[in-house]
Design a protein around this motif. Structure first.
Motif, PDB file in Angstrom:
ATOM      1  N   LYS A 151       5.815  24.583  -7.641  1.00 51.03           N
ATOM      2  CA  LYS A 151       6.620  24.415  -8.832  1.00 51.03           C
ATOM      3  C   LYS A 151       6.343  22.952  -9.192  1.00 51.03           C
ATOM      4  CE  LYS A 151      10.064  28.267  -7.997  1.00 51.03           C
ATOM      5  NZ  LYS A 151      11.442  28.355  -8.028  1.00 51.03           N
ATOM      6  N   SER A 152       6.232  22.873 -10.415  1.00 47.46           N
ATOM      7  CA  SER A 152       6.017  21.426 -11.101  1.00 47.46           C
ATOM      8  C   SER A 152       7.557  21.081 -11.751  1.00 47.46           C
ATOM      9  CB  SER A 152       4.981  21.646 -12.138  1.00 47.46           C
ATOM     10  OG  SER A 152       3.777  21.914 -11.645  1.00 47.46           O
ATOM     11  N   SER A 153       7.542  19.707 -11.729  1.00 46.87           N
ATOM     12  CA  SER A 153       8.504  18.932 -12.442  1.00 46.87           C
ATOM     13  C   SER A 153       7.995  18.496 -13.783  1.00 46.87           C
ATOM     14  CB  SER A 153       9.524  18.189 -11.643  1.00 46.87           C
ATOM     15  OG  SER A 153      10.065  18.860 -10.576  1.00 46.87           O
ATOM     16  N   ILE A 154       8.630  18.541 -15.025  1.00 45.26           N
ATOM     17  CA  ILE A 154       8.209  18.230 -16.207  1.00 45.26           C
ATOM     18  C   ILE A 154       9.134  17.272 -16.983  1.00 45.26           C
ATOM     19  CG2 ILE A 154       7.404  19.033 -18.500  1.00 45.26           C
ATOM     20  CD1 ILE A 154       6.189  20.541 -16.327  1.00 45.26           C
ATOM     21  N   CYS A 155       8.618  16.303 -17.523  1.00 55.17           N
ATOM     22  CA  CYS A 155       9.408  15.329 -18.518  1.00 55.17           C
ATOM     23  C   CYS A 155       8.682  15.495 -19.882  1.00 55.17           C
ATOM     24  CB  CYS A 155       9.377  13.835 -17.904  1.00 55.17           C
ATOM     25  SG  CYS A 155      10.099  12.828 -19.082  1.00 55.17           S
ATOM     26  N   ILE A 156       9.881  15.908 -20.757  1.00 55.60           N
ATOM     27  CA  ILE A 156       9.481  15.982 -22.161  1.00 55.60           C
ATOM     28  C   ILE A 156       9.897  14.839 -22.926  1.00 55.60           C
ATOM     29  CG2 ILE A 156       9.232  17.256 -24.427  1.00 55.60           C
ATOM     30  CD1 ILE A 156       9.836  19.912 -22.638  1.00 55.60           C
ATOM     31  N   ALA A 157       8.907  13.886 -23.181  1.00 57.21           N
ATOM     32  CA  ALA A 157       9.301  12.606 -23.878  1.00 57.21           C
ATOM     33  C   ALA A 157       9.334  12.858 -25.551  1.00 57.21           C
ATOM     34  CB  ALA A 157       8.333  11.343 -23.298  1.00 57.21           C
ATOM     35  N   LEU A 179       7.460  27.037 -21.885  1.00 56.48           N
ATOM     36  CA  LEU A 179       7.247  27.038 -20.470  1.00 56.48           C
ATOM     37  C   LEU A 179       7.904  28.024 -19.813  1.00 56.48           C
ATOM     38  CD1 LEU A 179       8.068  22.978 -20.412  1.00 56.48           C
ATOM     39  CD2 LEU A 179       5.903  24.117 -19.795  1.00 56.48           C
ATOM     40  N   LEU A 180       9.107  28.599 -20.555  1.00 53.57           N
ATOM     41  CA  LEU A 180       9.826  29.557 -19.754  1.00 53.57           C
ATOM     42  C   LEU A 180       9.101  30.630 -19.787  1.00 53.57           C
ATOM     43  CD1 LEU A 180      13.376  29.055 -21.133  1.00 53.57           C
ATOM     44  CD2 LEU A 180      12.382  28.000 -19.083  1.00 53.57           C
ATOM     45  N   GLU A 181       8.193  31.079 -20.777  1.00 55.29           N
ATOM     46  CA  GLU A 181       7.530  32.441 -21.050  1.00 55.29           C
ATOM     47  C   GLU A 181       6.252  32.487 -20.080  1.00 55.29           C
ATOM     48  OE1 GLU A 181       6.707  32.803 -25.138  1.00 55.29           O
ATOM     49  OE2 GLU A 181       8.781  33.225 -25.618  1.00 55.29           O
ATOM     50  N   ASN A 182       5.978  31.395 -19.459  1.00 55.24           N
ATOM     51  CA  ASN A 182       5.017  31.051 -18.531  1.00 55.24           C
ATOM     52  C   ASN A 182       5.197  31.039 -17.230  1.00 55.24           C
ATOM     53  OD1 ASN A 182       1.946  31.190 -20.330  1.00 55.24           O
ATOM     54  ND2 ASN A 182       3.493  30.182 -21.553  1.00 55.24           N
ATOM     55  N   GLN A 183       6.378  31.441 -16.796  1.00 54.99           N
ATOM     56  CA  GLN A 183       6.678  30.922 -15.318  1.00 54.99           C
ATOM     57  C   GLN A 183       5.734  31.719 -14.489  1.00 54.99           C
ATOM     58  OE1 GLN A 183       9.220  28.846 -13.957  1.00 54.99           O
ATOM     59  NE2 GLN A 183       8.639  28.224 -16.029  1.00 54.99           N
ATOM     60  N   ARG A 190       2.558  32.089 -14.346  1.00 59.42           N
ATOM     61  CA  ARG A 190       1.399  31.184 -14.321  1.00 59.42           C
ATOM     62  C   ARG A 190       1.535  29.565 -13.929  1.00 59.42           C
ATOM     63  NH1 ARG A 190      -2.213  29.327 -19.069  1.00 59.42           N
ATOM     64  NH2 ARG A 190      -0.812  29.545 -20.690  1.00 59.42           N
ATOM     65  N   PHE A 191       2.662  29.249 -14.298  1.00 63.74           N
ATOM     66  CA  PHE A 191       3.040  27.779 -14.220  1.00 63.74           C
ATOM     67  C   PHE A 191       4.449  27.683 -13.911  1.00 63.74           C
ATOM     68  CE2 PHE A 191       3.811  23.416 -16.160  1.00 63.74           C
ATOM     69  CZ  PHE A 191       3.082  22.842 -15.246  1.00 63.74           C
ATOM     70  N   PRO A 192       4.855  27.779 -12.652  1.00 66.99           N
ATOM     71  CA  PRO A 192       6.111  27.918 -12.165  1.00 66.99           C
ATOM     72  C   PRO A 192       6.712  26.432 -12.253  1.00 66.99           C
ATOM     73  CG  PRO A 192       4.809  28.173 -10.437  1.00 66.99           C
ATOM     74  CD  PRO A 192       4.079  28.143 -11.583  1.00 66.99           C
ATOM     75  N   ILE A 193       8.020  26.478 -12.614  1.00 68.49           N
ATOM     76  CA  ILE A 193       8.654  25.107 -12.894  1.00 68.49           C
ATOM     77  C   ILE A 193      10.123  24.956 -12.130  1.00 68.49           C
ATOM     78  CG2 ILE A 193       9.787  23.681 -14.480  1.00 68.49           C
ATOM     79  CD1 ILE A 193       7.922  24.778 -16.629  1.00 68.49           C
ATOM     80  N   SER A 220       1.206  26.707 -26.212  1.00 65.76           N
ATOM     81  CA  SER A 220       0.645  27.542 -25.264  1.00 65.76           C
ATOM     82  C   SER A 220      -0.614  26.402 -24.730  1.00 65.76           C
ATOM     83  CB  SER A 220       0.029  28.937 -25.405  1.00 65.76           C
ATOM     84  OG  SER A 220      -0.847  28.427 -26.833  1.00 65.76           O
ATOM     85  N   PHE A 221      -1.093  25.850 -25.567  1.00 69.71           N
ATOM     86  CA  PHE A 221      -2.330  24.919 -25.236  1.00 69.71           C
ATOM     87  C   PHE A 221      -1.952  23.894 -24.164  1.00 69.71           C
ATOM     88  CE2 PHE A 221      -4.735  21.040 -26.790  1.00 69.71           C
ATOM     89  CZ  PHE A 221      -6.194  21.641 -26.378  1.00 69.71           C
ATOM     90  N   ILE A 222      -0.608  23.473 -24.175  1.00 69.92           N
ATOM     91  CA  ILE A 222      -0.271  22.489 -23.203  1.00 69.92           C
ATOM     92  C   ILE A 222       0.083  23.059 -21.957  1.00 69.92           C
ATOM     93  CG2 ILE A 222       1.615  20.869 -22.849  1.00 69.92           C
ATOM     94  CD1 ILE A 222       1.904  20.533 -26.173  1.00 69.92           C
ATOM     95  N   VAL A 223       0.372  24.297 -22.010  1.00 70.96           N
ATOM     96  CA  VAL A 223       0.714  24.993 -20.720  1.00 70.96           C
ATOM     97  C   VAL A 223      -0.688  25.282 -20.105  1.00 70.96           C
ATOM     98  CG1 VAL A 223       1.423  27.126 -19.387  1.00 70.96           C
ATOM     99  CG2 VAL A 223       2.767  26.113 -21.466  1.00 70.96           C
TER     100      VAL A 223
END
Ligand code: NAD
Ligand code: G6P
Ligand code: MN
Length: 442
Positions: A4-10, A24-28, A30-33, A322-325
């Motif tokens: 799982k990754s931790s994300i900061c949105i600046a 981000l929530l919709e892509n859990q 493939r990219f768990p947070i 989606s591109f950022i994910v």
């Protein structure tokens, strides 16, 4: 199981924040947070969105930690990715970037011409500050920056923080590829294999094929020569009338080089007289966004907070989310996805400045982007790109050295500006308007 990754949105108070969080929530799968932290330097603006996001998180993903802060140490400690979309000076300054050049009959645009240069001079310092917070508190993290003007910011990161884990990106190519997929009747842009080269907001597709290697360019050219990129779109950002006009104008940009498919932004450089004639100097895109997207997003957030639930007030997800994910996933899980990114040329475009920041396809894995060779480019594109890359370099040099002379040269060199005297008048107005943001120029 995936780590799982931790994300900061600046830029937590950005109109794009709810869409990014939702994506981000919709892509859990493939990219768990593990955690999402919003960071902004404007507590009041951020809180209006953050409180609504907190409700959304509780309803959609209670297992993910969520917080928001204006304190850099809290925001940048223990994170894997910073996703940065700050707007230094907010829409009030964007409005001036657009209106000051128009006063002199010159294109007034967020990222192109003198307006983009002014915005660049404001963005460099704060984006570098964010990179430094990340370096201090989470030295192994990656900064995925899409704060504009991405071309100038990218050159600044190359000059000032070389070798750091910073990737600059833009959603315009993926937005247009989504449109191309619609024109072609495909389900997804990922069914296409593309070749493309250019600078940010200044590029061309040279090849679009399907996965079996069939050439899709003829069908696209037929559509674009008549309608530009105009199609019925649900894309919440680009469906506004002014964006549709830009999409349509792409047919005249295409006419100049029918071998390639152009970025929509080239209209500002190739048809500046048309653009000025079709601009209202008293009501520009900044006004449209303040009356449109900003009101909509903040209005929805207020309703969610008032109702205590998201139900009935779903946020829209933009194409770039989606591109950022995809990008974060490629780095976190070494997916080797092929993506368009803004990177140092370094020979990828053979007959072009190796130190220029170019937008080209890269293979992305855990060590970041590996640019793909795009070969030699034609004289027309090389001429345009050389001029524009030099504008971008001069802006960064002007910022570093505090040089009035270099900024005057940069504005004069921009293809959107007719003469050095007009450049000087615009520059002097911009200096006055930006005195709280720019370094002092000597
Ligand atoms: P916005 O004004 O709604 O949001 C920007 C936020 O950044 C604001 O809340 C502001 O307070 C905050 N901010 C400003 N300076 C800051 C600093 N020094 N530190 C922390 N936070 C700061 O703007 P928006 O329209 O939502 O756009 C946000 C940014 O994303 C802009 O730069 C825009 O150009 C960019 N953008 C880029 C792409 C791309 O393709 N690269 C696509 C969409 C948006
Ligand atoms: C496109 C560009 C972005 C830009 C945005 C502006 O998506 O790629 O770089 O920020 O459009 O859109 P706006 O709706 O704010 O004018
Ligand atoms: Mn962009």
């Amino acid at each position: 199981m995936r780590r799982k990754s931790s994300i900061c949105i600046a830029g937590g108070g950005s109109t794009f924040t709810p869409g990014i969080v939702l994506m981000l929530l919709e892509n859990q799968d493939r990219f768990p947070i593990k955690r999402i932290t919003l960071y902004d330097n404007n507590a009041e603006r951020q809180e209006k969105l953050a409180k609504a996001c907190a409700i959304m998180m509780k309803e959609k993903a209670p297992e993910i930690e969520f917080n928001y802060t204006t304190d850099p140490e809290t925001a940048f400690t223990g994170i894997d990715f910073v996703m940065a979309h700050i707007r230094v000076g907010l829409y009030a300054m964007r409005e001036l970037d657009e209106k000051i050049p128009l006063k002199y009959g010159v294109v007034g645009q967020e990222t192109c011409g003198p307006g983009g240069i002014a915005y660049g001079m404001r963005s460099i310092g704060p984006v570098i500050e964010i990179a430094d917070y990340m370096e201090k508190y989470s030295p192994d993290a990656w900064l995925l920056n899409y704060s504009n003007p991405a071309a100038i910011v990218a050159e600044a990161t190359r000059r000032l923080r070389p070798g750091k884990r910073i990737i600059n990106i833009c959603d315009m190519p993926v937005g247009l590829e989504t449109t191309m997929a619609t024109i072609l009747g495909l389900q997804s842009r990922k069914e296409m294999e593309i070749r493309y080269y250019g600078l940010n907001h200044f590029g061309w597709w040279t090849s679009i094929k399907d996965k079996d290697g069939n050439d899709l360019m003829p069908k696209l050219k037929e559509h674009i020569s008549q309608y530009g990129y105009a199609v019925n779109t649900e894309d919440f950002q680009h469906k506004d009338a002014s964006w549709q006009e830009t999409y349509t104008k792409a047919k005249d940009v295409f006419a100049l080089d029918p071998n390639t498919l152009p970025s929509t932004y080239l209209k500002y450089y190739l048809y500046p007289d048309y653009v000025v004639k079709h601009s209202d100097p008293n009501y520009t895109r900044a006004n449209e966004v303040m009356d449109g997207r900003e009101k909509t997003v903040f209005g929805q957030a207020a309703k969610i907070i008032e109702n205590g639930t998201m139900k009935g007030n779903e946020f829209a997800v933009g194409v770039h989310a989606s591109f950022i994910v995809d990008l974060a996933c490629a780095i976190a899980f070494n997916t080797k996805e092929r993506m368009l990114l803004i990177v140092e040329n370094n020979g990828a475009i053979e007959n072009f400045d190796p130190t220029a920041m170019v937008e080209i396809p890269c293979i992305v894995g855990k060590d970041g982007p590996e640019p793909l060779a795009m070969g030699k480019i034609p004289t027309f594109q090389r001429g345009l790109m050389t001029e524009q890359a030099c504008v971008e370099k001069l802006v960064v040099e002007a910022w570093i050295e505090g040089s009035y002379q270099k900024l005057w040269q940069a504005i004069t060199l921009s293809k959107t500006v007719p003469s050095a005297s007009v450049a000087k008048q615009i520059l002097d107005d911009l200096i006055e308007a930006n005195k709280d943001y720019w370094p002092t120029l000597k």
